[in-house]
Design a protein around this motif. Structure first.
Motif, PDB file in Angstrom:
ATOM      1  N   GLN A 204      11.358 -63.210  18.697  1.00 52.84           N
ATOM      2  CA  GLN A 204      11.998 -62.435  17.773  1.00 52.84           C
ATOM      3  C   GLN A 204      13.386 -62.643  17.501  1.00 52.84           C
ATOM      4  OE1 GLN A 204      11.870 -58.067  18.577  1.00 52.84           O
ATOM      5  NE2 GLN A 204      11.195 -57.674  16.528  1.00 52.84           N
ATOM      6  N   GLY A 205      13.783 -62.838  16.202  1.00 53.73           N
ATOM      7  CA  GLY A 205      15.073 -63.116  15.897  1.00 53.73           C
ATOM      8  C   GLY A 205      15.654 -64.751  15.756  1.00 53.73           C
ATOM      9  N   LYS A 206      14.432 -65.532  16.355  1.00 52.82           N
ATOM     10  CA  LYS A 206      14.844 -67.081  16.205  1.00 52.82           C
ATOM     11  C   LYS A 206      14.227 -67.691  15.113  1.00 52.82           C
ATOM     12  CE  LYS A 206      14.345 -67.529  21.143  1.00 52.82           C
ATOM     13  NZ  LYS A 206      14.078 -66.378  21.910  1.00 52.82           N
ATOM     14  N   ASP A 207      15.029 -68.739  14.569  1.00 51.67           N
ATOM     15  CA  ASP A 207      14.759 -69.355  13.274  1.00 51.67           C
ATOM     16  C   ASP A 207      13.582 -70.421  13.503  1.00 51.67           C
ATOM     17  OD1 ASP A 207      16.647 -68.046  11.997  1.00 51.67           O
ATOM     18  OD2 ASP A 207      18.280 -69.610  12.540  1.00 51.67           O
ATOM     19  N   TYR A 208      12.416 -70.362  12.814  1.00 49.49           N
ATOM     20  CA  TYR A 208      11.408 -71.361  12.941  1.00 49.49           C
ATOM     21  C   TYR A 208      11.872 -72.536  11.757  1.00 49.49           C
ATOM     22  CZ  TYR A 208       6.728 -73.056  13.254  1.00 49.49           C
ATOM     23  OH  TYR A 208       5.812 -73.939  13.112  1.00 49.49           O
ATOM     24  N   PRO A 209      11.679 -73.730  12.343  1.00 50.39           N
ATOM     25  CA  PRO A 209      11.997 -74.832  11.433  1.00 50.39           C
ATOM     26  C   PRO A 209      10.685 -74.998  10.517  1.00 50.39           C
ATOM     27  CG  PRO A 209      12.257 -75.482  13.544  1.00 50.39           C
ATOM     28  CD  PRO A 209      11.689 -73.972  13.768  1.00 50.39           C
ATOM     29  N   GLY A 210       9.742 -74.542  10.715  1.00 50.23           N
ATOM     30  CA  GLY A 210       8.568 -74.391   9.768  1.00 50.23           C
ATOM     31  C   GLY A 210       8.552 -73.505   8.864  1.00 50.23           C
ATOM     32  N   GLU A 211       7.294 -73.155   8.060  1.00 56.00           N
ATOM     33  CA  GLU A 211       7.366 -72.251   7.125  1.00 56.00           C
ATOM     34  C   GLU A 211       7.126 -70.672   7.623  1.00 56.00           C
ATOM     35  OE1 GLU A 211       4.289 -73.217   4.395  1.00 56.00           O
ATOM     36  OE2 GLU A 211       5.191 -75.229   3.900  1.00 56.00           O
ATOM     37  N   ASN A 212       6.292 -70.547   8.534  1.00 60.83           N
ATOM     38  CA  ASN A 212       5.912 -69.122   8.946  1.00 60.83           C
ATOM     39  C   ASN A 212       5.716 -68.987  10.391  1.00 60.83           C
ATOM     40  OD1 ASN A 212       5.240 -67.942   6.259  1.00 60.83           O
ATOM     41  ND2 ASN A 212       3.760 -69.542   6.370  1.00 60.83           N
ATOM     42  N   LEU A 213       6.641 -68.118  11.079  1.00 59.55           N
ATOM     43  CA  LEU A 213       6.674 -67.817  12.336  1.00 59.55           C
ATOM     44  C   LEU A 213       5.943 -66.417  12.418  1.00 59.55           C
ATOM     45  CD1 LEU A 213       7.495 -68.499  15.323  1.00 59.55           C
ATOM     46  CD2 LEU A 213       9.492 -67.446  14.704  1.00 59.55           C
ATOM     47  N   PHE A 214       4.901 -66.373  13.171  1.00 55.14           N
ATOM     48  CA  PHE A 214       4.155 -65.028  13.366  1.00 55.14           C
ATOM     49  C   PHE A 214       4.389 -64.519  14.902  1.00 55.14           C
ATOM     50  CE2 PHE A 214       1.762 -67.414  10.078  1.00 55.14           C
ATOM     51  CZ  PHE A 214       1.577 -66.471   9.140  1.00 55.14           C
ATOM     52  N   CYS A 215       5.251 -63.368  14.907  1.00 50.69           N
ATOM     53  CA  CYS A 215       5.592 -62.771  16.184  1.00 50.69           C
ATOM     54  C   CYS A 215       4.335 -61.665  16.383  1.00 50.69           C
ATOM     55  CB  CYS A 215       6.754 -62.351  16.239  1.00 50.69           C
ATOM     56  SG  CYS A 215       8.074 -63.633  16.168  1.00 50.69           S
ATOM     57  N   VAL A 216       3.417 -61.681  16.954  1.00 53.13           N
ATOM     58  CA  VAL A 216       2.467 -60.618  17.132  1.00 53.13           C
ATOM     59  C   VAL A 216       2.568 -60.060  18.334  1.00 53.13           C
ATOM     60  CG1 VAL A 216       0.861 -61.798  15.670  1.00 53.13           C
ATOM     61  CG2 VAL A 216       0.868 -62.525  18.028  1.00 53.13           C
ATOM     62  N   PRO A 217       2.142 -58.633  18.386  1.00 56.63           N
ATOM     63  CA  PRO A 217       2.198 -57.833  19.735  1.00 56.63           C
ATOM     64  C   PRO A 217       1.172 -57.943  20.359  1.00 56.63           C
ATOM     65  CG  PRO A 217       2.249 -56.512  17.652  1.00 56.63           C
ATOM     66  CD  PRO A 217       2.260 -57.786  17.158  1.00 56.63           C
ATOM     67  N   ASP A 218       0.047 -58.072  19.657  1.00 53.99           N
ATOM     68  CA  ASP A 218      -1.395 -57.921  20.514  1.00 53.99           C
ATOM     69  C   ASP A 218      -2.391 -58.782  19.863  1.00 53.99           C
ATOM     70  OD1 ASP A 218      -2.547 -56.203  18.077  1.00 53.99           O
ATOM     71  OD2 ASP A 218      -1.452 -54.905  19.000  1.00 53.99           O
ATOM     72  N   ILE A 219      -3.381 -58.839  20.516  1.00 56.07           N
ATOM     73  CA  ILE A 219      -4.516 -59.944  19.942  1.00 56.07           C
ATOM     74  C   ILE A 219      -5.287 -59.230  18.607  1.00 56.07           C
ATOM     75  CG2 ILE A 219      -6.461 -58.734  21.316  1.00 56.07           C
ATOM     76  CD1 ILE A 219      -5.800 -62.415  20.555  1.00 56.07           C
ATOM     77  N   LYS A 220      -5.031 -58.011  18.446  1.00 56.09           N
ATOM     78  CA  LYS A 220      -6.094 -57.459  17.255  1.00 56.09           C
ATOM     79  C   LYS A 220      -4.783 -57.803  16.072  1.00 56.09           C
ATOM     80  CE  LYS A 220      -8.611 -53.353  16.266  1.00 56.09           C
ATOM     81  NZ  LYS A 220      -8.617 -52.041  16.204  1.00 56.09           N
ATOM     82  N   SER A 221      -3.726 -57.692  16.325  1.00 51.48           N
ATOM     83  CA  SER A 221      -2.780 -57.906  15.236  1.00 51.48           C
ATOM     84  C   SER A 221      -2.867 -59.453  14.663  1.00 51.48           C
ATOM     85  CB  SER A 221      -1.233 -57.618  15.583  1.00 51.48           C
ATOM     86  OG  SER A 221      -0.925 -56.283  15.791  1.00 51.48           O
ATOM     87  N   ALA A 222      -2.840 -60.408  15.825  1.00 51.14           N
ATOM     88  CA  ALA A 222      -3.049 -61.748  15.529  1.00 51.14           C
ATOM     89  C   ALA A 222      -4.127 -62.207  14.640  1.00 51.14           C
ATOM     90  CB  ALA A 222      -2.945 -62.481  17.011  1.00 51.14           C
ATOM     91  N   PHE A 223      -5.388 -61.331  15.124  1.00 49.68           N
ATOM     92  CA  PHE A 223      -6.688 -61.852  14.361  1.00 49.68           C
ATOM     93  C   PHE A 223      -6.392 -61.534  13.034  1.00 49.68           C
ATOM     94  CE2 PHE A 223      -9.771 -62.731  18.058  1.00 49.68           C
ATOM     95  CZ  PHE A 223      -8.768 -63.825  18.654  1.00 49.68           C
ATOM     96  N   MET A 224      -5.841 -60.533  12.728  1.00 49.24           N
ATOM     97  CA  MET A 224      -5.821 -60.154  11.354  1.00 49.24           C
ATOM     98  C   MET A 224      -5.090 -61.186  10.227  1.00 49.24           C
ATOM     99  SD  MET A 224      -4.876 -55.867  11.860  1.00 49.24           S
ATOM    100  CE  MET A 224      -4.550 -55.655   9.950  1.00 49.24           C
ATOM    101  N   LEU A 225      -4.077 -61.979  10.942  1.00 50.80           N
ATOM    102  CA  LEU A 225      -3.347 -62.910  10.177  1.00 50.80           C
ATOM    103  C   LEU A 225      -4.274 -64.269  10.321  1.00 50.80           C
ATOM    104  CD1 LEU A 225       0.103 -61.977  11.804  1.00 50.80           C
ATOM    105  CD2 LEU A 225      -0.884 -61.561   9.204  1.00 50.80           C
ATOM    106  N   PHE A 226      -5.352 -64.418  11.037  1.00 50.82           N
ATOM    107  CA  PHE A 226      -6.118 -65.691  11.111  1.00 50.82           C
ATOM    108  C   PHE A 226      -6.482 -66.124   9.566  1.00 50.82           C
ATOM    109  CE2 PHE A 226      -6.853 -65.790  15.905  1.00 50.82           C
ATOM    110  CZ  PHE A 226      -5.255 -66.054  16.170  1.00 50.82           C
TER     111      PHE A 226
END
Length: 452
Positions: free
Chosen positions: A430-452
């Motif tokens: 959280q708060g770190k710069d990502y050199p790529g396009e998208n950094l997805f900081c997910v709290p749980d596995i359910k939130s992660a799979f909604m972004l797949f």
């Protein structure tokens, strides 16, 4: 007058522990069925021996020489990395691996690559000098400063050591060495302990480096007593995948980290260090990837590798699901599958699960959990993940994505290799710069799979 018969003693062949009666399990090393019966008089004759004393007068800790720069570089970068920056002078290194994996080849190449002036003594108790010469010619080694001595007698080795005072000593292999001090056969507990102790004492007195080649059992562990590993300073194992790739790992290192990994490829010219292993562990396929594939950045020592995890799920034929995974612990695969079934409703209990790691490297760190979960989800749903996505995070039983160490280095490496999407724990990035396009900081596995 009748002579009283002495009771036999039982000696553990793994650690040398003796007991007055036979035990199923050794209380010292924990091995099962390792006790062997020996006559009491013979045991006493074998254990009371002339071990050398190693004694240094007491001194202030401030006055002790730290030996920080007292290292011998082998000239092979991957080997030196696993050793902690080179072999420390006055130390002993034990190298174990399967027959034919390349232990002798590596040490012969290292002996030829050492730049420091001095004689290298290669003691071979298994091969003749002619066989070693044939290997050196195949490897393109001149061997001008390598002295080859073929014997398995410790006393003969000590005589040669005292006469030429070598910079480095290679014993190939320690299991075949024997001393006339004992009547037991080479490879027995007391022979191994005594020969190793004598050789270690010699190199410590003269600031040389000792390399001991060791056999391994069918279980893949170094044969002989565990005490042998306690007598040396560094224990290194050779592993291989199904191809011609060799992995060099340190199990114990008093002078460096045990987390480093050395990677070699085996060819007709011997072992070649692999400086950039990215091509071994993953394949860039362009716009799409097959279902069941996810990429994770893993730490091995001071380096980050991007590794491809492959998963396949098929309906269980016997009604009982099974897990086939040798590069990732099958218990970890079972645990991640259970979390997916409980937390997001992905049914895996009726599936046979196959998990593989490209390149044959073994993955042990918890950071692979999120990528493993993504690969299992992709395989079960028969849905490809984004080709430029990487995943790193530990999966808890409650479905939370927990922080992992050194996340920023993982992120930078993934971005440098063209991965534009990175999934990671919310707290760690959280708060770190990502050199790529998208950094997805997910709290749980359910939130992660909604972004797949």
């Amino acid at each position: 007058m009748a002579v009283k018969k002495k009771n036999p003693v039982y000696v553990c062949r793994e650690c040398g522990n003796s007991q007055p009666k036979w035990l199923g399990r050794c209380p010292e090393c924990g091995q099962w069925n390792s006790f062997e019966e020996k006559a009491a008089s013979a045991e006493k004759a074998e254990t009371v021996s002339g071990y050398k004393k190693i004694s240094i007068p007491p001194q202030s800790l401030e006055e002790v020489n730290p030996m920080g720069n007292n290292r011998l570089l082998t000239g092979i970068e991957e080997f030196d990395r696993v050793l902690g920056g080179g072999a420390m002078k006055g130390s002993a290194v034990l190298i174990g691996g399967e027959p034919g994996i390349g232990k002798s080849t590596l040490l012969l190449q290292a002996a030829d690559s050492i730049k420091e002036s001095g004689v290298i003594l290669y003691v071979s108790s298994e091969e003749s000098p002619g066989q070693i010469k044939m290997r050196s010619e195949r490897l393109g080694i001149s061997g001008q400063k390598i002295k080859v001595f073929s014997t398995n007698c410790l006393e003969e080795v000590e005589t040669v050591l005292n006469s030429i005072n070598p910079l480095c000593v290679i014993i190939d292999s320690v299991q075949t060495m024997f001393s006339s001090e004992f009547s037991s056969v080479p490879g027995s507990v007391n022979q191994l302990k005594y020969c190793t102790n004598e050789l270690v004492s010699w190199v410590k007195e003269r600031q040389s480096v000792l390399f001991l080649v060791a056999h391994v059992t069918k279980e893949g562990v170094i044969a002989g007593p565990k005490a042998l590993e306690h007598l040396v300073d560094t224990v290194i194992t050779f592993e291989k995948n199904d191809e011609d790739v060799r992995f060099l790992r340190s199990q114990k290192n008093r002078f460096g980290s045990i987390d480093e990994l050395g990677i070699f490829s085996m060819n007709e010219k011997g072992l070649t260090p692999v400086g950039d292993p990215s091509g071994l562990f993953m394949v860039r396929r362009g716009e799409s990837i097959p279902p069941g594939i996810a990429v994770v950045p893993v730490f091995e020592g001071s380096r980050v590798f991007l590794v491809e995890i492959q998963a396949l799920t098929v309906t269980a034929k016997t009604g009982i699901s099974r897990v086939f995974s040798d590069k990732i612990d099958s218990a970890r695969v079972n645990r991640v599958a259970a979390v997916l079934e409980k937390r997001i409703g992905l049914k895996l209990s009726d599936q046979d699960i196959y998990v593989n790691v490209a390149g044959g490297i073994r993955l042990r760190e918890p950071a692979v959990d999120l990528a493993l979960a993504a690969a299992l989800y992709s395989a079960r749903a028969d849905k490809s993940l984004h080709p430029d996505s990487a995943y790193a995070g530990e999966l808890s039983l409650s479905g939370e994505i927990r922080p992992v160490p050194k996340i920023q280095q993982r992120i930078k490496t993934a971005a440098a290799l063209g991965f534009t999407k990175f999934f990671c724990p919310k707290e760690s990035a959280q708060g770190k710069d990502y050199p790529g396009e998208n950094l997805f900081c997910v709290p749980d596995i359910k939130s992660a799979f909604m972004l797949f």
